[in-house]
Design a protein around this motif. Structure first.
Motif, PDB file in Angstrom:
ATOM      1  N   THR A   1       7.517  -0.692 -12.855  1.00  0.00           N
ATOM      2  CA  THR A   1       8.322  -0.423 -11.475  1.00  0.00           C
ATOM      3  C   THR A   1       7.613  -1.090 -10.155  1.00  0.00           C
ATOM      4  N   THR A   2       6.190  -0.670 -10.320  1.00  0.00           N
ATOM      5  CA  THR A   2       5.534  -0.808  -9.088  1.00  0.00           C
ATOM      6  C   THR A   2       5.314  -2.436  -9.083  1.00  0.00           C
ATOM      7  N   LEU A   3       5.061  -3.015 -10.088  1.00  0.00           N
ATOM      8  CA  LEU A   3       4.710  -4.546 -10.157  1.00  0.00           C
ATOM      9  C   LEU A   3       5.953  -5.204  -9.878  1.00  0.00           C
ATOM     10  N   PHE A   4       7.135  -4.826 -10.328  1.00  0.00           N
ATOM     11  CA  PHE A   4       8.414  -5.422  -9.973  1.00  0.00           C
ATOM     12  C   PHE A   4       8.581  -5.314  -8.550  1.00  0.00           C
ATOM     13  N   VAL A   5       8.330  -3.985  -7.874  1.00  0.00           N
ATOM     14  CA  VAL A   5       8.755  -3.890  -6.438  1.00  0.00           C
ATOM     15  C   VAL A   5       7.408  -4.796  -5.673  1.00  0.00           C
ATOM     16  N   ALA A   6       6.235  -4.710  -5.987  1.00  0.00           N
ATOM     17  CA  ALA A   6       5.281  -5.567  -5.440  1.00  0.00           C
ATOM     18  C   ALA A   6       5.615  -6.974  -5.353  1.00  0.00           C
ATOM     19  N   MET A   7       6.051  -7.346  -6.556  1.00  0.00           N
ATOM     20  CA  MET A   7       6.315  -8.814  -6.619  1.00  0.00           C
ATOM     21  C   MET A   7       7.735  -9.287  -5.361  1.00  0.00           C
ATOM     22  N   LEU A   8       8.655  -8.365  -5.484  1.00  0.00           N
ATOM     23  CA  LEU A   8       9.528  -8.600  -4.495  1.00  0.00           C
ATOM     24  C   LEU A   8       8.891  -8.331  -3.004  1.00  0.00           C
TER      25      LEU A   8
ATOM     26  N   GLY B   1       7.611 -11.714  -1.789  1.00  0.00           N
ATOM     27  CA  GLY B   1       8.323 -12.857  -1.521  1.00  0.00           C
ATOM     28  C   GLY B   1       8.437 -13.635  -2.831  1.00  0.00           C
ATOM     29  N   ILE B   2       8.213 -13.137  -3.953  1.00  0.00           N
ATOM     30  CA  ILE B   2       8.649 -14.032  -5.106  1.00  0.00           C
ATOM     31  C   ILE B   2      10.301 -13.911  -5.347  1.00  0.00           C
ATOM     32  N   ASP B   3      10.932 -14.888  -5.616  1.00  0.00           N
ATOM     33  CA  ASP B   3      12.425 -14.738  -5.534  1.00  0.00           C
ATOM     34  C   ASP B   3      12.827 -13.895  -6.538  1.00  0.00           C
ATOM     35  N   TYR B   4      13.802 -13.016  -6.321  1.00  0.00           N
ATOM     36  CA  TYR B   4      14.195 -12.081  -7.318  1.00  0.00           C
ATOM     37  C   TYR B   4      14.610 -12.552  -8.590  1.00  0.00           C
ATOM     38  N   THR B   5      15.090 -14.003  -8.455  1.00  0.00           N
ATOM     39  CA  THR B   5      15.558 -14.542  -9.681  1.00  0.00           C
ATOM     40  C   THR B   5      14.513 -14.824 -10.603  1.00  0.00           C
ATOM     41  N   ASP B   6      13.611 -15.496 -10.051  1.00  0.00           N
ATOM     42  CA  ASP B   6      12.418 -15.676 -10.409  1.00  0.00           C
ATOM     43  C   ASP B   6      11.804 -14.461 -11.386  1.00  0.00           C
TER      44      ASP B   6
ATOM     45  N   LEU C   1       0.903  -1.221   0.080  1.00  0.00           N
ATOM     46  CA  LEU C   1       0.108   0.050  -0.187  1.00  0.00           C
ATOM     47  C   LEU C   1       0.860   1.403   0.031  1.00  0.00           C
ATOM     48  N   ALA C   2       1.820   1.197   0.868  1.00  0.00           N
ATOM     49  CA  ALA C   2       2.796   2.409   0.850  1.00  0.00           C
ATOM     50  C   ALA C   2       3.423   2.656  -0.410  1.00  0.00           C
ATOM     51  N   VAL C   3       4.102   1.533  -1.213  1.00  0.00           N
ATOM     52  CA  VAL C   3       4.555   1.662  -2.461  1.00  0.00           C
ATOM     53  C   VAL C   3       3.708   2.162  -3.593  1.00  0.00           C
ATOM     54  N   VAL C   4       2.430   1.801  -3.566  1.00  0.00           N
ATOM     55  CA  VAL C   4       1.317   2.173  -4.443  1.00  0.00           C
ATOM     56  C   VAL C   4       0.983   3.749  -4.045  1.00  0.00           C
ATOM     57  N   ILE C   5       0.995   4.133  -2.887  1.00  0.00           N
ATOM     58  CA  ILE C   5       0.616   5.474  -2.647  1.00  0.00           C
ATOM     59  C   ILE C   5       2.115   6.332  -3.120  1.00  0.00           C
ATOM     60  N   ILE C   6       3.307   5.885  -2.848  1.00  0.00           N
ATOM     61  CA  ILE C   6       4.509   6.825  -3.305  1.00  0.00           C
ATOM     62  C   ILE C   6       4.518   6.590  -4.808  1.00  0.00           C
ATOM     63  N   MET C   7       3.933   5.483  -5.469  1.00  0.00           N
ATOM     64  CA  MET C   7       3.877   5.903  -6.940  1.00  0.00           C
ATOM     65  C   MET C   7       3.005   6.632  -7.561  1.00  0.00           C
ATOM     66  N   LEU C   8       1.652   6.831  -6.757  1.00  0.00           N
ATOM     67  CA  LEU C   8       0.573   7.485  -7.174  1.00  0.00           C
ATOM     68  C   LEU C   8       1.051   8.966  -6.898  1.00  0.00           C
TER      69      LEU C   8
END
Length: 171
Positions: free
Chosen positions: A61-68, A71-76, A16-23
Motif C-alpha cells: 500500500t505504501t509503495l502504491f501511494v508513494a508512486m502516486l 507523479g506516476i500516472d495512476y493508469t501506469d 515522508l509523512a506517508v512513511v511515518i503514518i505507515m510505521l
C-alpha cells in the motif's frame, strides 16, 4: 527557493509523512495483535506470522501511494499492479491449497476455540482422529495421538470438519 528544489521538496515531505503514518499504523497493529494474542493465550509464533502478513500489505500500500505522490500516472501504476497480480494470481492458482491454508491460519488466529495442549476429536468418516494439539503453524496443525504418532493436519481441512473438544490442556 528555486523551482527545482521546491518541486522536489513537496513530494518528499508528503512521502515522508506517508512513511511515518505507515510505521505508526504498523506499530499500532503489531501492539494490538500481540495484546490480543496474550489476552486469548495464542501462540507467539502465530502472532508474528499475522504481523508479517500485515507488514507485507502495508508495504504494498505504501509503495502504491508513494508512486502516486511522485507523479506516476495512476493508469501506469494500475497497469504495473494488475500485471504483477495477474502473474501472481496464476502462480497462486497453481498452489491454491497453500493459499487456502494461509487464509485458514489467519482465520484460526482470530477465532480458534482450541489451544495447544487440548485433546480434540476430528469427525472425519474416512479418517477420524483423536489427538492432542501439539503446535499450530501457519499451514497446518501438529497433532499427537495416544500412540505417539505425529499427524500434520492442514488448516483448511480442520476448518471444514466438525471437531469436538475432549479435554482442555492435556499437555
Amino acid at each position: 527557493m528555486s523551482e527545482p528544489i521546491s518541486t522536489f521538496l513537496k513530494p518528499s515531505l508528503i512521502t515522508l509523512a506517508v512513511v511515518i503514518i505507515m510505521l505508526l499504523l504498523r506499530l499500532i497493529i503489531k501492539t494490538s495483535t500481540l495484546k490480543i494474542a496474550r489476552k486469548t493465550q495464542k501462540n507467539e509464533a502465530r502472532s508474528r506470522q499475522i504481523i508479517r502478513y500485515v507488514n507485507v500489505l502495508l508495504l504494498i500500500t505504501t509503495l502504491f501511494v508513494a508512486m502516486l505522490i511522485w507523479g506516476i500516472d495512476y493508469t501506469d501504476v494500475a497497469l504495473i499492479f494488475s500485471s504483477t497480480f495477474a502473474v501472481i494470481g496464476v502462480a497462486f492458482f497453481a498452489i491454491w491449497s497453500v493459499l487456502s491454508n494461509i487464509t485458514s491460519g489467519v482465520i484460526m488466529f482470530i477465532y480458534f476455540p482450541y489451544k495447544i495442549g487440548d485433546k480434540i476429536k476430528i469427525h472425519d468418516k474416512d479418517f477420524p482422529i483423536e489427538a492432542v494439539i501439539e503446535d499450530i503453524k501457519a499451514f497446518q496443525l501438529h497433532l499427537r495421538t495416544e500412540e505417539n504418532e505425529l499427524i500434520t493436519y492442514p488448516n483448511n481441512l480442520f476448518l471444514q470438519k466438525p471437531v469436538s473438544l475432549l479435554e482442555k490442556d492435556v499437555i
